[in-house]
Motif scaffolding. Structure first.
Motif, PDB file in Angstrom:
ATOM      1  N   GLY A  14      14.419  12.984 -28.195  1.00  0.00           N
ATOM      2  CA  GLY A  14      13.996  14.346 -27.872  1.00  0.00           C
ATOM      3  C   GLY A  14      14.159  15.231 -29.096  1.00  0.00           C
ATOM      4  N   GLU A  35      15.098   5.078 -27.954  1.00  0.00           N
ATOM      5  CA  GLU A  35      14.457   5.873 -26.897  1.00  0.00           C
ATOM      6  C   GLU A  35      13.942   4.936 -25.809  1.00  0.00           C
ATOM      7  OE1 GLU A  35      13.774   9.237 -25.980  1.00  0.00           O
ATOM      8  OE2 GLU A  35      12.991   8.075 -24.286  1.00  0.00           O
ATOM      9  N   GLY A  42      11.473  13.859 -25.093  1.00  0.00           N
ATOM     10  CA  GLY A  42      12.499  14.077 -24.060  1.00  0.00           C
ATOM     11  C   GLY A  42      12.062  15.091 -23.023  1.00  0.00           C
ATOM     12  N   ASN A  44      10.915  17.920 -23.470  1.00  0.00           N
ATOM     13  CA  ASN A  44       9.726  18.671 -23.893  1.00  0.00           C
ATOM     14  C   ASN A  44       8.686  17.733 -24.461  1.00  0.00           C
ATOM     15  OD1 ASN A  44      10.320  21.649 -23.555  1.00  0.00           O
ATOM     16  ND2 ASN A  44      12.168  20.876 -24.519  1.00  0.00           N
ATOM     17  N   SER A  45       8.181  16.890 -23.609  1.00  0.00           N
ATOM     18  CA  SER A  45       7.230  15.894 -24.059  1.00  0.00           C
ATOM     19  C   SER A  45       5.808  16.297 -23.661  1.00  0.00           C
ATOM     20  CB  SER A  45       7.614  14.545 -23.474  1.00  0.00           C
ATOM     21  OG  SER A  45       6.900  13.520 -24.111  1.00  0.00           O
ATOM     22  N   THR A 419      13.379  11.732 -17.575  1.00  0.00           N
ATOM     23  CA  THR A 419      14.397  12.201 -18.518  1.00  0.00           C
ATOM     24  C   THR A 419      15.748  11.537 -18.293  1.00  0.00           C
ATOM     25  OG1 THR A 419      15.340  13.998 -17.186  1.00  0.00           O
ATOM     26  CG2 THR A 419      13.343  14.504 -18.440  1.00  0.00           C
TER      27      THR A 419
END
Lengths: 475, 84
Positions: A14, A35, A42, A44-45, A419
């Motif tokens: 992220g 990941e 993360g 804010n994908s 997440t």
């Protein structure tokens, strides 16, 4: 054969993990980011669906300041990551507002110019002007990034200066919605971070959304020599002699690292540890989750008179109640985002977008059978949109329906799935670990549960933890 | 290496760390902090870039020598000389 020892292993690609990775790789550390998902970013994908590109959750990047303004988090972040401002291609918001009452009877407008909010408060809450000035003065001088500050109640501190409950709630509403992991109150340092990020600084986004920012981070990380393993989560952190001795990856292989930085959250990290620290995890797991609706239109929202506000924070209850929803969704308050209403300097998004975010209850979504889940999603989508539209100029249902191309929606279940945050708690654990330390001497936290909020805050968190625990020569 | 060469290397580093600062009119004898917006994070970066680019170590106790361009040159030039 992949390497199996790193100077630093980072869990999660992220914003905070990538930022930490860039710092460490830039200064010659052998670093790898692990990941679990195939997409970076993360919380804010971004994703594609039906040929359209969407951002996950992000309404606006906070902490925006105009070029030339120095000494703020955005400037620090750009310097520390050697990013040129133009690379983020930020476009500022037009204006936003806090809108309270069943039909938005009380409003406070704010923009990226703090004077606008100050004038609104002075005009609408004249008796509070003195207290407001004192509060702003305190916020401006408070050391909000101290790594060892004692926690204070923001309600208590604000209450010393602002006595009108309506103004209090209107100040808290955006600040809480954009970052508080705690119900009804927040730690004062966190309040200060968000007050500055939203009101004293402001909102912006790149025309093409959060993917622009993530791409810049990925490019910097790669150029600095960092390694990234996608679809390769960490399933266990094995403790030996008070240290994180080895990491077991999802595919069963093991790696070792001198330092481990986890961005996945405090309780989530505690549960990865072997032996697990379940009691500590359970005592500090967030309870606040959200739903978000997205409507895509073949019209620009400005055609309906929805062209002014970028973000509207709304509430219709007597007191703003930022708490775990009692029903599946609490539609009494929420956040509207109209991404078309950033100032894209002549450019514009091809389609109209309308997003609504409301508080939701994870438990009431988590275990539904698929059919029921889909039906409830549909029902609450309508309810949230209906509630939010009370705070916008009226448009005929039929007009909207005809212009609507498609919709999407995330629920607490979606958040948990993508997440890993327990309880679908976007903002993580209620009690933040400012210095990032854990019970293991070489395992540190960064990101949401370290407690610098927003995406600029998340990146600064990664930077700070990398500096503080790994790069800074010990004096 | 002369002191002027050394000052130039320090300015190169600062221009990469803080590209938004105007470095054309820095006065060598005045503290960098008083002419530029540099915080402790930026000073840490100057130290780390010196190590990364030139292999020069500045122990924490010596950070005060980096206060101005002049004091940087005074302190760092002999270190460069030893390296060469």
């Amino acid at each position: 054969m992949k390497d199996s020892h790193y100077d630093v292993a980072i869990i999660g690609a992220g914003m905070s993990g990538l930022a930490a990775g860039i710092r460490l790789a830039h200064f010659g550390q052998k670093v790898c980011i692990f990941e679990r998902h195939n997409a970076p970013g993360g919380l804010n994908s971004f994703y594609s669906l039906g040929g359209r590109k969407y951002d996950v959750g992000l309404h606006a990047m906070t902490n925006y300041v105009a070029p030339g303004v120095k000494g703020t988090p955005l400037g620090k972040l750009l310097r520390q990551l050697r990013i040129e401002r133009e690379e983020f291609a930020l476009c500022p918001q037009k204006q936003s507002q806090v809108s309270f009452g069943p039909r938005g009877e009380a409003t406070l407008k704010f923009t990226n110019d703090f004077a606008v909010l100050e004038a609104e408060v002075a005009a609408k809450f004249p008796t509070q002007a003195d207290g407001w000035r004192k509060l702003v003065g305190l916020v401006k001088t408070y050391d909000d990034v101290s790594l060892d500050a004692q926690p204070l109640s923001a309600r208590a501190v604000v209450g010393r200066h602002i006595t009108d409950p309506l103004l209090t709630d209107m100040i808290f509403c955006p600040v809480m919605y954009y970052g508080s992991a705690q119900e009804r109150d927040m730690e004062f340092g966190q309040f200060v971070i968000m007050f500055k990020a939203l009101y004293l600084e402001g909102f912006a986004r790149p025309l093409d959304g959060v993917r622009v920012i993530i791409r810049v981070l990925l490019d910097k990380f790669r150029a600095a020599g960092g390694e990234r393993r996608m679809k390769c989560g960490v399933q266990q952190i094995i403790e030996e002699q008070g240290k994180a001795a080895r990491l077991v990856l999802d595919d069963g292989t093991e790696i070792t690292a001198g330092h481990v930085i986890s961005s996945i959250g405090y309780p989530e990290t505690m549960k990865l540890c072997a032996p697990a620290h379940t009691a500590e995890a359970d005592a500090n797991t967030g309870a606040l989750s959200f739903i978000e609706t997205i409507s895509v239109f073949n019209r620009q929202p400005s055609e309906w008179g929805w062209g002014d506000d970028t973000i509207i924070f709304f509430n219709d209850s007597a007191r703003f109640d930022y708490a775990r929803a009692k029903e599946q969704v609490d539609i009494r308050s929420g956040v509207i985002c109209l991404p078309n209403n950033f100032d894209f300097a002549g450019a514009q998004l091809p389609e109209g977008l309308f997003r609504v975010t409301c508080l939701a209850n994870y438990d009431l979504w988590a275990h539904l059978p698929e059919e029921q889940y889909q039906a409830d999603k549909k029902r609450w989508f309508e309810a949230a949109v209906h509630s939010a539209r009370r705070f916008l100029p009226a448009v005929d249902d039929a007009v909207l329906a005809q212009a609507q191309l498609t919709t999407d929606m995330f629920t607490p279940r979606t958040i948990r799935k993508f997440t890993g945050h327990l309880n679908g708690a976007i903002y993580g654990a209620p009690h933040k670990i400012r210095n990032g330390r854990t019970h293991l001497s070489n395992l540190y936290l960064c990101g949401t549960d370290q407690g610098f909020l927003g995406i600029v805050g998340a990146m600064l968190s990664g930077i700070s933890m990398a500096n503080y625990h790994v790069l800074q020569p010990k004096g | 290496m002369t002191k002027d060469d050394c000052k130039k290397l320090v300015i190169d580093i600062i221009s990469d760390i803080a590209p938004d600062e105007d470095l054309t009119a820095i006065k060598p004898e005045i503290k960098l902090r008083d002419q530029l917006q540099l915080d402790s994070m930026d000073f840490l970066d100057i130290v780390m870039e010196l190590r990364k680019r030139h292999g020069i170590e500045v122990p924490e106790a010596d950070y005060s020598h980096l206060a101005s361009l002049e004091s940087c040159a005074e302190y760092l030039t002999p270190k460069f000389a030893t390296k060469a």
